[in-house]
Design a protein around this motif. Structure first.
Motif, short mmCIF file in Angstrom:
data_model
loop_
_atom_site.label_atom_id
_atom_site.label_comp_id
_atom_site.label_asym_id
_atom_site.label_seq_id
_atom_site.Cartn_x
_atom_site.Cartn_y
_atom_site.Cartn_z
N ASP A 1 42.79 -5.85 85.81
CA ASP A 1 41.69 -6.50 85.09
C ASP A 1 40.50 -5.55 84.96
O ASP A 1 39.89 -5.44 83.90
N ARG B 1 36.06 -9.91 81.27
CA ARG B 1 36.23 -11.28 81.75
C ARG B 1 34.98 -11.79 82.43
O ARG B 1 34.80 -12.98 82.60
N SER B 2 34.06 -10.89 82.82
CA SER B 2 32.91 -11.34 83.60
C SER B 2 31.79 -11.82 82.70
O SER B 2 30.73 -12.19 83.16
N ARG B 3 32.04 -11.76 81.37
CA ARG B 3 30.97 -12.11 80.46
C ARG B 3 30.61 -13.58 80.56
O ARG B 3 31.48 -14.43 80.70
N LEU C 1 43.76 -7.48 90.17
CA LEU C 1 42.33 -7.18 90.14
C LEU C 1 42.10 -5.77 89.57
O LEU C 1 41.21 -5.56 88.75
#
Lengths: 279, 336
Positions: free
Chosen positions: A265, A277-279, A262
């Protein structure tokens, strides 16, 4: 401070940081958590294979040792192994990547072809073979892991250095007559540092997993080391009765690797917003 | 494009050579004198020297390496000092079991990962999406051998739903060996009982190996589906009035699949190495459990032969993936 605020808004990354920080705290100051120091090392057959209770939160193993204590003690071991391996792999891989990325010609080619060969074999398999050949034990496992992990750094640093090399300020430095070593160490390295740090963080989690496999297969830590992978393999002989012997060390691996992943990332998102990655 | 393919395929030569050098180097690094080991404790120095000559250990290193490479190319990896059997034969016998397991895991990871990733990408930030993200993050942090044991505890030992270990129940007649893949062999032999048994034995190890890979595929699919759903053509289709599932399938998904497909190829290597510990947990009679046995027996010949074979398979698969990637996305081929 913008970057810090951005990081703090990323809840998973903050969670990862918290887990890693907690693990480090446990490794350094975990002694008060230990029920009874002696109980983790000295077998006490009267209290063997007891299920989790208030006295033994994770139960006891086949020799009557408190598993919670051994998991806490194993934290330091896991962090030491992964830090050593990642640091050694960086020490080998980063300079090679810088040189290969900055220069052309035979040396650069040779380094990258060797890297290709290493990356062409699953790292775990190579590490198992090497650890076996070097003679079983934790030291052999650490050497084997470092010797097979450096190419990942070389590859990363190589690609970044190639990019930085063409930038104007590097050309200007060369024009000014700066020494190559100086350019690489003082100017190129800081510019490729971010991906190295990201790779190192994710590598920590990866090495914890891999060294657990080595411990499990018997080419890593040796008894009575409170190694998590080894503990799981010892617990297999007492299934299904003593399920706690295998469950809790595995959860510890899961938690620590999760923390590093985490965190890694989150840092990658900061360094390279394209990969968010949260897109 | 043809040039690109040829160049990629030729890459196998240096990789293979490097692999052989690595394996040979480690074999020489291994402790103990193989000749002395074969001769036994009571051998005279003359006897040991004779065996050394027999084994060809008295020749120049380069000659020995050429010999090793030549034999390895023909599938001859030497004789195990532990079992006295030809390692190459043992490997050939066990390779199909590992491949069957790996392919099954690959199928689970690819199908599951793409479906889950596409759904969570198309409806992102939904409850389902959050759930998927948590599970995939956990999947990437789980030690596969531990997950294998947990599945055994729950599904085999506690619930008794699935078999604990092995490839077929003890005592069941094995269908005639044609392909080495029990699923196919049992169908050829028309043995539905064996087919079912194989499937139920395959379930837990395949799911274990697939778990981490499924997480990877789901992640990549999710992010590329999100990207495709934000593209202009997707916005147009939405404006025209297509429901979201129509925008996703087939339009967005088709464009979003290039990255996940190459990921699936790369997973093969990860799965083969995950299979080592997982096979050991499930007593799966493949290369992985063979490697573990060889480790415990300190059988260097076998350990390095397995390394070599897995490295070779991995290298070939990587090159195939590169070529497929180039065919799917010609921009990649031009860059290389």
């Amino acid at each position: 401070m913008l970057i810090l605020r951005k990081f703090l808004r990323d809840i998973p990354a903050v969670l990862g940081l918290a887990i890693v920080a907690l693990a480090i705290l446990i490794a350094f100051f975990g002694d008060p958590l230990i029920v009874d120091g002696a109980q983790a090392v000295i077998p006490d057959l009267r209290s063997r294979l007891q299920p989790p209770s208030w006295e033994h939160p994770f139960g006891t193993d086949n020799l009557g040792r408190d598993i919670f204590t051994r998991v806490v003690m194993g934290t330091g071991g896991a962090l030491t192994v992964s830090t050593t391996v990642v640091a050694a792999a960086m020490a080998i891989g980063v300079p090679l990547g810088l040189i290969a990325g900055y220069t052309n010609g035979f040396a650069s080619e040779a380094v990258m072809r060797v890297t290709d060969v290493f990356l062409a074999v699953p790292q775990l398999i190579l590490a198992i073979a090497l650890a076996q050949v070097l003679g079983r034990g934790l030291e052999a496992a650490v050497v084997a892991l470092a010797a097979t992990y450096w190419p990942f750094f070389t590859r990363t640093v190589y690609a970044e250095t190639r990019r930085v090399r063409t930038l104007l300020f590097v050309e200007a430095l060369e024009g000014l007559g700066a020494k190559r070593l100086r350019i690489l160490a003082m100017h190129v390295l800081p510019n490729v540092a971010a991906p190295i740090i990201v790779r190192a963080t994710i590598g920590m989690g990866f090495i914890i997993l891999t060294s657990a496999v080595l411990g499990f297969l018997g080419v890593g830590a040796t008894p009575p080391d409170p190694d998590w992978g080894l503990a799981i393999s010892e617990g297999r002989n007492y299934m299904p009765g003593a399920w706690w012997m295998t469950t809790f060390p595995g959860l510890a691996i899961l938690a620590l690797v999760l923390g590093f992943n985490l965190l890694g990332d989150g840092m990658r998102d900061l360094v390279d917003p394209r990969l968010r990655r949260s897109r | 494009m043809a040039l690109f393919i040829v160049r990629r395929v030729l890459m196998i030569v240096p990789i293979l050579l490097g692999l052989l050098l690595l394996a040979f180097g480690m074999l020489r690094l291994a402790p103990g004198d193989p000749a002395a080991a074969i001769a036994g404790d009571n051998a005279t120095p003359e006897q040991i020297a004779a065996i050394r000559e027999d084994l060809g250990l008295d020749r120049h290193v380069i000659v020995q390496f050429a010999d090793y490479a030549w034999n390895a190319a023909q599938g001859d990896f030497g004789v195990s000092a532990y079992s006295n059997r030809a390692v190459g034969l043992d490997i050939a016998q066990r390779l199909p079991a590992t491949l069957e397991l790996t392919f099954a895991a690959l199928a689970i990871a690819a199908v599951g990962g793409i479906v889950i990733g596409a759904l969570s990408g198309a409806w992102y930030n939904s409850t389902f999406d959050h759930f998927v993200r948590v599970v995939t993050v956990l999947g990437l942090a789980t030690a596969s051998f531990w997950f294998a044991i947990m599945l055994q505890l729950v599904f085999a030992l506690d619930l008794g739903l699935l078999p604990l270990r092995g490839r077929l129940p003890a005592g069941m007649e094995v269908p005639p060996d044609i392909t080495g893949f029990l699923l196919i062999d049992s169908l050829i032999a028309g043995r539905l009982d064996a087919f079912g048994a194989t499937l139920s034995h395959l379930a837990l190890p395949a799911i274990t190996i697939a778990f981490g890979g499924l997480a990877t595929v789901a992640r990549f699919t999710r992010s590329s589906v999100i990207e495709a759903m934000h593209s202009e053509y997707a916005a147009y289709e939405t404006a025209v009035g297509y429901p979201r599932r129509r925008v996703l399938f087939p339009f967005a998904l088709k464009n979003a699949l290039v990255t996940p497909v190459t990921q699936v190829g790369l997973l093969f290597g990860a799965f083969v190495s995950n299979a080592v510990a997982v096979e050991a947990v499930f007593d799966w009679p493949g290369l992985g459990s063979y490697l573990v046995q060889a480790i415990f027996a300190a059988d260097y010949t076998a350990v390095l032969a397995v390394t070599l074979v897995i490295g070779f398979v991995y290298g070939v698969v990587n090159i195939v993936v590169d070529v497929v990637h180039g065919l799917l996305d010609p921009r990649v081929a031009e860059r290389m």
